[in-house]
Design a protein around this motif. Structure first.
Motif, PDB file in Angstrom:
ATOM      1  N   HIS A  77       0.969  -0.967  -0.021  1.00 54.29           N
ATOM      2  CA  HIS A  77       0.039   0.043   0.372  1.00 54.29           C
ATOM      3  C   HIS A  77       0.917   1.269  -0.459  1.00 54.29           C
ATOM      4  CE1 HIS A  77      -3.722  -2.211   0.416  1.00 54.29           C
ATOM      5  NE2 HIS A  77      -2.822  -2.401   1.972  1.00 54.29           N
ATOM      6  N   PHE A  78       0.399   2.231  -0.291  1.00 56.90           N
ATOM      7  CA  PHE A  78       0.574   3.639  -0.723  1.00 56.90           C
ATOM      8  C   PHE A  78       1.030   4.210   0.410  1.00 56.90           C
ATOM      9  CE2 PHE A  78       2.557   5.829  -4.266  1.00 56.90           C
ATOM     10  CZ  PHE A  78       3.228   7.218  -3.710  1.00 56.90           C
ATOM     11  N   PRO A  79       1.934   4.872   1.541  1.00 52.66           N
ATOM     12  CA  PRO A  79       1.646   5.584   2.230  1.00 52.66           C
ATOM     13  C   PRO A  79       1.393   6.600   2.628  1.00 52.66           C
ATOM     14  CG  PRO A  79       4.170   5.482   1.624  1.00 52.66           C
ATOM     15  CD  PRO A  79       3.020   4.568   0.573  1.00 52.66           C
ATOM     16  N   PRO A  80       0.567   7.251   3.994  1.00 52.90           N
ATOM     17  CA  PRO A  80       0.016   7.849   3.635  1.00 52.90           C
ATOM     18  C   PRO A  80       0.025   8.868   3.670  1.00 52.90           C
ATOM     19  CG  PRO A  80      -0.539   6.988   5.912  1.00 52.90           C
ATOM     20  CD  PRO A  80       0.944   5.979   5.524  1.00 52.90           C
ATOM     21  N   SER A  81       2.026   9.429   3.664  1.00 48.46           N
ATOM     22  CA  SER A  81       2.904  10.756   3.422  1.00 48.46           C
ATOM     23  C   SER A  81       4.109  10.133   2.333  1.00 48.46           C
ATOM     24  CB  SER A  81       2.913  11.434   4.551  1.00 48.46           C
ATOM     25  OG  SER A  81       3.580  11.029   5.636  1.00 48.46           O
ATOM     26  N   ILE A  82       5.151  10.889   2.153  1.00 49.17           N
ATOM     27  CA  ILE A  82       5.807  10.045   1.479  1.00 49.17           C
ATOM     28  C   ILE A  82       6.009  11.796   1.389  1.00 49.17           C
ATOM     29  CG2 ILE A  82       5.153   8.784  -0.245  1.00 49.17           C
ATOM     30  CD1 ILE A  82       5.390  10.915  -2.110  1.00 49.17           C
ATOM     31  N   THR A  83       8.195  11.525   2.011  1.00 56.07           N
ATOM     32  CA  THR A  83       9.208  12.853   1.754  1.00 56.07           C
ATOM     33  C   THR A  83      10.204  12.169   0.860  1.00 56.07           C
ATOM     34  OG1 THR A  83       8.679  12.959   4.195  1.00 56.07           O
ATOM     35  CG2 THR A  83      10.665  13.951   3.106  1.00 56.07           C
ATOM     36  N   PRO A  84      10.472  12.840   0.244  1.00 50.70           N
ATOM     37  CA  PRO A  84       9.910  14.696  -0.129  1.00 50.70           C
ATOM     38  C   PRO A  84       8.747  14.227  -1.136  1.00 50.70           C
ATOM     39  CG  PRO A  84      11.030  13.289  -1.924  1.00 50.70           C
ATOM     40  CD  PRO A  84      11.656  12.590  -1.189  1.00 50.70           C
ATOM     41  N   SER A  85       7.783  15.050  -1.035  1.00 52.92           N
ATOM     42  CA  SER A  85       6.413  15.121  -1.771  1.00 52.92           C
ATOM     43  C   SER A  85       6.805  15.187  -3.757  1.00 52.92           C
ATOM     44  CB  SER A  85       5.739  16.299  -1.495  1.00 52.92           C
ATOM     45  OG  SER A  85       6.241  17.363  -1.925  1.00 52.92           O
ATOM     46  N   PHE A  86       5.579  14.564  -3.684  1.00 53.38           N
ATOM     47  CA  PHE A  86       5.732  14.719  -5.147  1.00 53.38           C
ATOM     48  C   PHE A  86       5.786  15.944  -6.021  1.00 53.38           C
ATOM     49  CE2 PHE A  86       2.999  11.087  -5.466  1.00 53.38           C
ATOM     50  CZ  PHE A  86       3.807   9.879  -5.655  1.00 53.38           C
ATOM     51  N   SER A  87       5.187  17.512  -5.235  1.00 57.84           N
ATOM     52  CA  SER A  87       5.929  17.711  -5.969  1.00 57.84           C
ATOM     53  C   SER A  87       7.718  19.010  -5.653  1.00 57.84           C
ATOM     54  CB  SER A  87       5.108  19.802  -4.842  1.00 57.84           C
ATOM     55  OG  SER A  87       5.235  19.495  -3.348  1.00 57.84           O
ATOM     56  N   VAL A  88       8.045  18.290  -4.207  1.00 62.56           N
ATOM     57  CA  VAL A  88       9.161  19.039  -4.507  1.00 62.56           C
ATOM     58  C   VAL A  88       9.746  17.734  -5.346  1.00 62.56           C
ATOM     59  CG1 VAL A  88      11.265  19.007  -2.796  1.00 62.56           C
ATOM     60  CG2 VAL A  88       9.034  19.344  -1.867  1.00 62.56           C
ATOM     61  N   LEU A  89       9.569  16.182  -5.802  1.00 58.17           N
ATOM     62  CA  LEU A  89      10.606  15.921  -6.443  1.00 58.17           C
ATOM     63  C   LEU A  89      10.296  16.337  -7.518  1.00 58.17           C
ATOM     64  CD1 LEU A  89       8.703  12.224  -6.054  1.00 58.17           C
ATOM     65  CD2 LEU A  89      11.144  13.209  -5.050  1.00 58.17           C
ATOM     66  N   GLU A  90       9.095  17.583  -8.612  1.00 54.36           N
ATOM     67  CA  GLU A  90       8.844  17.508  -9.808  1.00 54.36           C
ATOM     68  C   GLU A  90       9.347  19.125  -9.630  1.00 54.36           C
ATOM     69  OE1 GLU A  90       4.749  19.321 -12.814  1.00 54.36           O
ATOM     70  OE2 GLU A  90       5.009  18.775 -10.538  1.00 54.36           O
ATOM     71  N   SER A  91       9.816  19.406  -8.740  1.00 55.59           N
ATOM     72  CA  SER A  91      10.682  21.315  -8.720  1.00 55.59           C
ATOM     73  C   SER A  91      12.152  21.029  -8.664  1.00 55.59           C
ATOM     74  CB  SER A  91      10.476  21.490  -7.864  1.00 55.59           C
ATOM     75  OG  SER A  91      10.858  21.100  -6.366  1.00 55.59           O
ATOM     76  N   GLY A  92      12.172  19.603  -8.658  1.00 56.03           N
ATOM     77  CA  GLY A  92      13.755  19.299  -8.424  1.00 56.03           C
ATOM     78  C   GLY A  92      14.794  19.418  -7.441  1.00 56.03           C
ATOM     79  N   ALA A  93      13.909  19.934  -6.394  1.00 57.76           N
ATOM     80  CA  ALA A  93      14.631  20.562  -4.672  1.00 57.76           C
ATOM     81  C   ALA A  93      14.503  19.444  -3.616  1.00 57.76           C
ATOM     82  CB  ALA A  93      13.717  21.188  -4.110  1.00 57.76           C
ATOM     83  N   ALA A  94      14.778  17.969  -4.978  1.00 58.81           N
ATOM     84  CA  ALA A  94      14.427  17.175  -3.831  1.00 58.81           C
ATOM     85  C   ALA A  94      16.402  15.873  -3.733  1.00 58.81           C
ATOM     86  CB  ALA A  94      13.908  15.755  -4.188  1.00 58.81           C
ATOM     87  N   PHE A  95      17.333  16.659  -4.541  1.00 59.13           N
ATOM     88  CA  PHE A  95      18.997  16.535  -4.777  1.00 59.13           C
ATOM     89  C   PHE A  95      19.435  17.198  -3.894  1.00 59.13           C
ATOM     90  CE2 PHE A  95      22.751  15.809  -6.730  1.00 59.13           C
ATOM     91  CZ  PHE A  95      22.979  14.805  -7.703  1.00 59.13           C
ATOM     92  N   GLY A  96      20.459  16.531  -3.070  1.00 54.40           N
ATOM     93  CA  GLY A  96      20.834  16.977  -2.135  1.00 54.40           C
ATOM     94  C   GLY A  96      22.452  17.567  -2.035  1.00 54.40           C
ATOM     95  N   ASP A  97      22.266  18.676  -2.679  1.00 47.84           N
ATOM     96  CA  ASP A  97      23.497  19.413  -3.196  1.00 47.84           C
ATOM     97  C   ASP A  97      23.344  21.261  -2.611  1.00 47.84           C
ATOM     98  OD1 ASP A  97      21.468  20.417  -4.688  1.00 47.84           O
ATOM     99  OD2 ASP A  97      23.120  20.164  -6.955  1.00 47.84           O
ATOM    100  N   GLN A  98      21.919  21.431  -1.816  1.00 46.18           N
ATOM    101  CA  GLN A  98      22.258  22.881  -1.455  1.00 46.18           C
ATOM    102  C   GLN A  98      23.080  23.536  -0.572  1.00 46.18           C
ATOM    103  OE1 GLN A  98      19.094  24.406  -2.924  1.00 46.18           O
ATOM    104  NE2 GLN A  98      19.597  22.788  -3.718  1.00 46.18           N
ATOM    105  N   SER A  99      23.543  22.998  -0.221  1.00 49.59           N
ATOM    106  CA  SER A  99      25.097  22.954   0.546  1.00 49.59           C
ATOM    107  C   SER A  99      25.950  23.454  -0.774  1.00 49.59           C
ATOM    108  CB  SER A  99      25.882  22.625   2.052  1.00 49.59           C
ATOM    109  OG  SER A  99      25.744  21.389   0.930  1.00 49.59           O
ATOM    110  N   LEU A 100      25.893  23.131  -1.846  1.00 47.82           N
ATOM    111  CA  LEU A 100      26.836  22.986  -2.688  1.00 47.82           C
ATOM    112  C   LEU A 100      26.378  24.800  -3.388  1.00 47.82           C
ATOM    113  CD1 LEU A 100      29.333  23.163  -4.619  1.00 47.82           C
ATOM    114  CD2 LEU A 100      27.869  21.304  -5.761  1.00 47.82           C
ATOM    115  N   VAL A 101      25.332  24.552  -3.655  1.00 49.15           N
ATOM    116  CA  VAL A 101      24.181  25.686  -4.744  1.00 49.15           C
ATOM    117  C   VAL A 101      24.081  27.331  -4.092  1.00 49.15           C
ATOM    118  CG1 VAL A 101      21.942  26.581  -5.106  1.00 49.15           C
ATOM    119  CG2 VAL A 101      22.509  23.802  -5.357  1.00 49.15           C
ATOM    120  N   HIS A 102      24.692  27.091  -2.683  1.00 47.19           N
ATOM    121  CA  HIS A 102      24.381  28.321  -1.453  1.00 47.19           C
ATOM    122  C   HIS A 102      26.019  28.623  -0.968  1.00 47.19           C
ATOM    123  CE1 HIS A 102      19.932  29.097  -1.796  1.00 47.19           C
ATOM    124  NE2 HIS A 102      19.745  27.148  -1.610  1.00 47.19           N
TER     125      HIS A 102
END
Length: 349
Positions: A77-102
């Motif tokens: 079964h699909f869990p009640p909620s997931i991390t990251p959300s579909f919207s975050v996945l779609e935005s491209g913000a799910a990649f773990g490089d924000q410390s590099l970007v900033h």
């Protein structure tokens, strides 16, 4: 083999070519900058972290990760909620490089000392140093390593070039789609990283890299035997192999499956989104392990962190893969933080 001896003759010319510096006065200035921002090369001290042994408080242990992965292969079964959300996945913000970007770490990293000085993360005041070397596989773990460095008081020196696996060969340009043109930056970058790591002498070097290599002369994707040869040459370049860990056996789904696309269709049974790595991925994974074994560096096998009988798309409520199906989400690298610490902690004590 890259040596740690004072640079002489050909070695001096090679390093000077990388640095693109024409006088020893400027070399000294570059090294002063590097020392100020990164720390004195080769100087280490006893690691003073917050954890007890190899357990990281507040994060899943290795046993808990393995239990979660096994459970995920049975979940339908699909869990009640997931991390990251579909919207975050779609935005491209799910990649773990924000410390590099900033950060001030420019991408791609230019092969010179002054550029490395700005690519320092974690506890930047710590004297314990971990070098994070590789391609986008290293980049996907950077935010997790940045967090771990701050928690356990070590600094992370980041030396990675996306799409340029850790091997020594005649690389073809690969900026998303490989083409036959020689890739000059990739062909010199990893030779430079060997010089940099051997001069820096970190407490530990982590090598995280894809093993899909595109070569010129002629233009082709490297066969497993070539992967062994070129990666072994690279690993042999490290002067301290006992403190070098190569991460292997990453279950790349991209060859056969797109887990996130499958999840977006909200299947009635999420096991439809699980996969087994392709024969090609498995062959290259075996080649990379063989190269590491021949070079006698340490090995971290990632497979059990991701797969049991199959490789599930969701583990512990966390989406495992980014939409490109070649990398891990930031959320899942953070879930793996305790397992990651368990593997590297013995080298930092």
């Amino acid at each position: 083999m890259i040596r740690e001896d004072p640079l002489v003759d050909g070695e001096e010319r090679v390093l000077m070519g990388f640095l693109r510096i024409r006088s020893w006065r400027l070399v000294a200035l570059a090294l002063v900058t590097f020392t100020t921002l990164v720390g004195t090369p080769g100087v280490g001290s006893a690691h003073q972290g917050s954890s007890q042994g190899t357990t990281l408080p507040g994060f899943a242990s290795v046993a808990q990760v393995l239990t979660s992965v096994r459970a995920a292969t049975r979940e339908t079964h699909f869990p009640p909620s997931i991390t990251p959300s579909f919207s975050v996945l779609e935005s491209g913000a799910a990649f773990g490089d924000q410390s590099l970007v900033h950060s001030a770490c420019r991408q791609p990293i230019a092969p010179r000392w002054s550029s490395i000085a700005h690519c320092t993360f974690g506890d930047t005041s710590a004297r314990t140093t971990v070098a994070l070397v590789g391609d986008s596989r290293a980049r996907m773990y950077l935010d997790a390593m940045n967090t771990l460095g701050k928690l356990e008081h070590f600094r992370v020196v980041y030396l990675a070039l996306s799409a340029c696996p850790t091997a020594l060969g005649d690389f073809a340009t690969n900026l998303g789609v490989p083409v036959a043109t020689p890739w000059a930056l990739c062909n010199t970058f990893h030779t430079f990283t060997l010089h940099a790591v051997n001069r820096l002498r970190p407490t530990l070097t982590l090598v995280m890299s894809d093993n899909e290599i595109w070569l010129t002369k002629p233009f082709h994707q490297a066969a497993p035997a070539e992967v062994v040869t070129d990666m072994e040459k690279y690993y042999n370049g490290f002067s301290d192999k006992q403190r070098t860990l190569v991460f292997v056996n990453y279950p790349q789904p991209g060859e056969v499956h797109t887990p996130d696309l499958c999840l977006s269709k909200l299947p009635s049974n999420i096991q439809q989104c699980s996969f087994v790595p392709s024969a090609k991925v498995t062959a290259n994974d075996t080649a990379q392990r063989t190269a590491a074994q021949r070079a006698r560096v340490g090995i971290v096998d990632e497979r059990a962190w991701y797969c049991a009988s199959t490789c599930p798309a969701i583990v512990h409520g966390t989406v495992v893969y980014t939409p490109d199906s070649y990398h891990t989400t930031y959320a899942y690298t953070m879930y793996l933080l305790g397992a990651l610490w368990a593997r590297i902690a013995p080298y930092l004590r």
